[in-house]
Design an enzyme around this catalytic site. Structure first.
Site, PDB file in Angstrom:
ATOM      1  CE  LYS A  14     123.181   4.033  86.653  1.00  0.00           C
ATOM      2  NZ  LYS A  14     122.218   5.064  86.224  1.00  0.00           N
ATOM      3  NE  ARG A  89     117.847   1.672  88.486  1.00  0.00           N
ATOM      4  CZ  ARG A  89     118.758   1.532  87.538  1.00  0.00           C
ATOM      5  NH1 ARG A  89     119.710   0.647  87.664  1.00  0.00           N
ATOM      6  NH2 ARG A  89     118.716   2.285  86.463  1.00  0.00           N
ATOM      7  NE  ARG A 128     120.689   4.970  76.922  1.00  0.00           N
ATOM      8  CZ  ARG A 128     120.817   4.781  78.241  1.00  0.00           C
ATOM      9  NH1 ARG A 128     121.976   4.924  78.828  1.00  0.00           N
ATOM     10  NH2 ARG A 128     119.771   4.457  78.972  1.00  0.00           N
ATOM     11  NE  ARG A 134     118.372   1.054  77.891  1.00  0.00           N
ATOM     12  CZ  ARG A 134     119.003   1.397  79.008  1.00  0.00           C
ATOM     13  NH1 ARG A 134     120.329   1.439  79.036  1.00  0.00           N
ATOM     14  NH2 ARG A 134     118.318   1.701  80.076  1.00  0.00           N
ATOM     15  NE  ARG A 145     115.007   4.452  82.038  1.00  0.00           N
ATOM     16  CZ  ARG A 145     115.800   4.731  81.003  1.00  0.00           C
ATOM     17  NH1 ARG A 145     115.275   5.111  79.849  1.00  0.00           N
ATOM     18  NH2 ARG A 145     117.096   4.619  81.131  1.00  0.00           N
TER      19      ARG A 145
HETATM   20  P1  ATP Z   1     122.572   4.614  82.804  1.00  0.00           P
HETATM   21  O1  ATP Z   1     122.131   5.264  81.543  1.00  0.00           O
HETATM   22  O2  ATP Z   1     123.193   5.610  83.756  1.00  0.00           O
HETATM   23  O3  ATP Z   1     123.417   3.430  82.567  1.00  0.00           O
HETATM   24  P2  ATP Z   1     119.838   3.522  83.092  1.00  0.00           P
HETATM   25  O4  ATP Z   1     118.847   3.773  84.196  1.00  0.00           O
HETATM   26  O5  ATP Z   1     119.524   4.062  81.759  1.00  0.00           O
HETATM   27  O6  ATP Z   1     121.245   4.057  83.582  1.00  0.00           O
HETATM   28  P3  ATP Z   1     120.123   0.642  83.476  1.00  0.00           P
HETATM   29  O7  ATP Z   1     120.948   0.736  84.700  1.00  0.00           O
HETATM   30  O8  ATP Z   1     120.642  -0.099  82.343  1.00  0.00           O
HETATM   31  O9  ATP Z   1     119.849   2.023  82.796  1.00  0.00           O
HETATM   32  O10 ATP Z   1     118.668   0.047  83.944  1.00  0.00           O
HETATM   33  C1  ATP Z   1     117.601  -0.119  83.038  1.00  0.00           C
HETATM   34  C2  ATP Z   1     116.358  -0.679  83.752  1.00  0.00           C
HETATM   35  O11 ATP Z   1     116.640  -1.974  84.329  1.00  0.00           O
HETATM   36  C3  ATP Z   1     115.819   0.123  84.929  1.00  0.00           C
HETATM   37  O12 ATP Z   1     114.995   1.192  84.529  1.00  0.00           O
HETATM   38  C4  ATP Z   1     115.067  -0.960  85.726  1.00  0.00           C
HETATM   39  O13 ATP Z   1     113.823  -1.262  85.171  1.00  0.00           O
HETATM   40  C5  ATP Z   1     115.941  -2.182  85.561  1.00  0.00           C
HETATM   41  N1  ATP Z   1     116.930  -2.268  86.665  1.00  0.00           N
HETATM   42  C6  ATP Z   1     118.269  -2.124  86.540  1.00  0.00           C
HETATM   43  N2  ATP Z   1     118.879  -2.228  87.736  1.00  0.00           N
HETATM   44  C7  ATP Z   1     117.885  -2.443  88.656  1.00  0.00           C
HETATM   45  C8  ATP Z   1     117.855  -2.601  90.059  1.00  0.00           C
HETATM   46  N3  ATP Z   1     118.972  -2.553  90.792  1.00  0.00           N
HETATM   47  N4  ATP Z   1     116.653  -2.799  90.675  1.00  0.00           N
HETATM   48  C9  ATP Z   1     115.538  -2.842  89.964  1.00  0.00           C
HETATM   49  N5  ATP Z   1     115.485  -2.678  88.636  1.00  0.00           N
HETATM   50  C10 ATP Z   1     116.646  -2.489  87.965  1.00  0.00           C
HETATM   51 MG    MG Z   2     123.653   1.616  82.079  1.00  0.00          MG
END
Ligand code: ATP
Ligand code: MG
Length: 189
Positions: A14, A89, A128, A134, A145
């Site tokens: 994303k 989400r 990553r 992270r 997750r």
């Molecule tokens: P990507 O790698 O595709 O960017 P990702 O899931 O690794 O996606 P982020 O979108 O950065 O990473 O989100 C990291 C964390 O932040 C999630 O696991 C969650 O705990 C929190 N978070 C992010 N967006 C939301 C949301 N819309 N609602 C609730 N928690 C969120």
């Molecule tokens: Mg992201």
């Protein structure tokens, strides 16, 4: 104004595709993950709350997340459009997004769904984790997750398919080629 949701599992790309979209279309970008990590880095009250959820692989509660989004949208009043990355989400968040946009005389135009198989996602996230620093890029949290994604976030796929705004994109392979498909979907609107 064009409003795009970039949707997909953790590690689906994303953030990467959002960067290309920003360059191509000059849109504003909201990554809820980046917003939360910024708050954690600044050690704000919100950051402390967010940290407890994120490092356990859980979602931040809807009310809190929706409130944050409302405020960020206020700072993007004159924008050509917004890329929503990591939001919504949950179904609750999707319904809230419709309202937040309607309140501003706007609506959601397209949901780009980056579809990537689970083995590839785990591989990418572990990789990553070696450099991202992270707290959630380790195998145990990645697994949590992905579970949360399947139970709470993946239902949005059907939700948006029914609304006829979901565009599935195969998210494996050359980044530029994937972006080409996204661009085609957007330019066909
Ligand atoms: P990507 O790698 O595709 O960017 P990702 O899931 O690794 O996606 P982020 O979108 O950065 O990473 O989100 C990291 C964390 O932040 C999630 O696991 C969650 O705990 C929190 N978070 C992010 N967006 C939301 C949301 N819309 N609602 C609730 N928690 C969120
Ligand atoms: Mg992201």
């Amino acid at each position: 104004m064009i409003n795009i949701v970039i949707f997909g599992a953790p590690g689906s790309g994303k953030g990467t595709q959002s960067e290309l979209l920003i360059q191509e279309y000059g849109l504003s970008h909201i990554s809820t993950g980046d917003v939360l990590r910024g708050q954690i880095a600044q050690q704000t009250e919100l950051g402390k709350i967010a940290d407890s959820y994120i490092s356990n692989g859980k979602l931040i509660p809807d009310e809190l997340m929706i409130d944050i989004l409302d405020k960020v949208l206020d700072s993007m009043q004159d924008s050509k459009g917004v890329i929503f990355d990591g939001f919504p989400r949950t179904i609750n968040q999707a319904e809230a997004l419709d309202k937040l946009l309607a309140k501003r005389g706007a609506s959601l135009d397209i949901v780009i769904g980056l579809e990537v198989d689970e083995d590839e996602l785990i591989k990418r996230l572990i990789n990553r984790g070696k450099t991202s620093g992270r707290s959630d890029d380790n195998l145990e949290t990645i697994q949590k997750r992905l579970d949360v994604y399947h139970s709470q976030t993946n239902p949005l796929r059907e939700h948006y398919i029914k609304k006829n705004i979901y565009k599935a994109i195969h998210g494996v392979g050359d980044v530029t080629k994937i972006f080409g498909e996204i661009k085609h979907a957007i330019d066909s609107l």
